[in-house]
Structures are given as structure tokens and as C-alpha cells.
Design an enzyme around this catalytic site. Sequence first.
Site, short mmCIF file in Angstrom:
data_model
loop_
_atom_site.label_atom_id
_atom_site.label_comp_id
_atom_site.label_asym_id
_atom_site.label_seq_id
_atom_site.Cartn_x
_atom_site.Cartn_y
_atom_site.Cartn_z
N TYR A 164 17.38 -132.72 13.51
CA TYR A 164 16.25 -131.99 14.47
C TYR A 164 15.50 -132.68 15.23
O TYR A 164 15.34 -132.34 16.56
CB TYR A 164 15.37 -131.20 13.33
CG TYR A 164 14.34 -130.15 14.09
CD1 TYR A 164 14.62 -129.06 14.50
CD2 TYR A 164 12.99 -130.46 13.96
CE1 TYR A 164 13.52 -128.42 15.01
CE2 TYR A 164 12.00 -129.70 14.46
CZ TYR A 164 12.48 -128.65 15.07
OH TYR A 164 11.30 -127.68 15.58
N LYS A 168 15.22 -132.52 19.42
CA LYS A 168 14.14 -131.97 20.23
C LYS A 168 13.82 -133.36 21.01
O LYS A 168 12.99 -132.94 22.10
CB LYS A 168 13.00 -131.75 19.24
CG LYS A 168 13.38 -130.45 18.43
CD LYS A 168 13.33 -129.45 19.17
CE LYS A 168 13.27 -127.92 18.78
NZ LYS A 168 13.61 -126.85 19.32
#
Length: 311
Positions: A164, A168
Site C-alpha cells: 500500500y 501510494k
Amino acid sequence: MRRDPFVPSIDLTGKVAVVTGSGRGLGLAYAHALAAHGACVVVNDIDEAVADQAVKSITEAGGRAVAEVVPVGTAEAADRLVGRAVTEFGRLDILVTNAGILRDKVLWKMTDDDFDAVITTHLRGTFTCARAAAVRLREQGEGGTLILVGSPAGQRGNFGQTNYSAAKAGIAAMARTWSMELARANITVNAIVPVAATAMTETIPAFAPYVRAMKDGAPLPGFLRKGEGFGTPEDCAALVPFLASEAARDITGQAIGIGGDKVALWSHPQEVRAAYADGGWSPDALADAWHTSVGAVPEGVGIPAPKIPEV
């Protein structure tokens, strides 16, 4: 571009938006905010019932919306979303890449599937959807807006979120890159960094009791709303119609945080200090100089835990 603060300018009438992952949570809040300011919205989710309910909630509030049920990631899915906007509403003006999943594990326990699933949805999904949108916006020749959803994890890293955090961080980097590439087409590209009470943040122990209390009707305390910039999905939603409006035509290539009562501009990665050695550096010279020069004050990592007041 400055505006008269007494003259409303956030009018998106005639604009068309695609919001990925907008069946619930932050994505649904973004879709509602865009529709409330006049935009027609293509809602996207992988669950048809959820997507239909989202569309119903928008239309019952007076907005215009349709659903496109498809998991983002592939070029085919991106083409379907852009195509649906054009077929239903005649054009595309705004893309919000919000779709995401979590597969949290520490490095040594994370599988290839855990990594690939998150990268496919977040990073590849942002890329494919933005590419399809950019093609359409450039063909229309009237400019447009790409709003890429980032995270504090992508700015600072976060324990247990290799996949993640990497996705991002990549999204923020793509926003900076695309802002340069699409500038001549008058297409703005920004990353937003929302912090809100969602199913994702409810798994964080420090936030969990406050999120549960909020679900029972209790307001979030001021130290969270102001000090931590942590609030509801609706608190984050105002940033999206603002960035899609003429009031933000000169804002591009930025990472902008929002949550609770707080809005903030994140810095880009940059050198914070430097040292020099005539003829270059040797390992020994680096060892001698590091702690008294470049490395004297190391940079922090991770998302700081909320500062909960003592009772």
C-alpha cells in the site's frame, strides 16, 4: 488565480466525472460532493448492489449519476469507465482515482499475491484510468482535472503496508510527472491525502474507539479533528470539487492533505542538507562525517500515532 471570496465559483454544471471505488466511504463522499456542485458522475464499484445504492443516494439528493461495475486495474476497465461517461453524458472532465484494497502484512509474511493485488488496484488502476482519461481529455481539447488519491502511508511509510505504501508513493510521483506532461493540454493533476474514519482506519487501534463512537452518533473530539486532521469522509470531500473547479485552475503537481478541520500542503521529496569532499567520498570519510553533517538529524518515518490527551 485569486477570486472574490464573496462570489461562489464552485459550479461544475455541465462537467462529467468518473470516481473509481465510489460505492462507499471516501469515494462515495467524493461522488456526492461533485454531484452536489452540478457534475454528472459515473460511480464505480465491484459490487453491483453497492454501486446501485450509491447512484440512488446521489439521484435522490438531486444529482445525476450512473454505475459502472468493474474492478479497476486493466486497460479494458479504464476504457469502460471513460466510455460510460462519454456514452451517458457526452464527455469527460474529471477523474478521481479512489479505488483501493488492503492486504496488510509485514515484509517476511507478504505473499506475491498480497503485493500484486494492491499494486494492481491502486497503482496500475490509477495509471490505466488516468491514461484513458488523458487521451479523452486531450481529444476534447478543453482541459480537465485528474485527482489521484494518495495516503499518509505513501508520504511517510507505514508498518505492515509495503504494498500500500509503495503504491501510494508511486501515485504521488505520478501526479508530479503527469502535471508536467499534461500542462500544455490545460489538464491539472494533483494527489490528495485524505485522513478519515473509514473501514480502513477503524483497524488502527488508536482510532478504533473513536470511529466506533462516531458510528453511535458521538462527535469526534477536537484533538482528532484539529490536532490530527481526522474526521469523516464528508470532511475530505470538499477538496475534490474545489480542485475540479475554475478556482483551482492554477493548482497542479501538488499533494494536498485534508481531514477533520485541517487542510495541508505536503512537501515534495527534496534534499534537506548536503556535505562535500574534494575529489569525492570514500567509505571512511563518510563514516567520519555522517553523524556530524548530513546525517546529524535523520528524517523520521512512519505515520505518527495520534496524541491522545491524558484524562
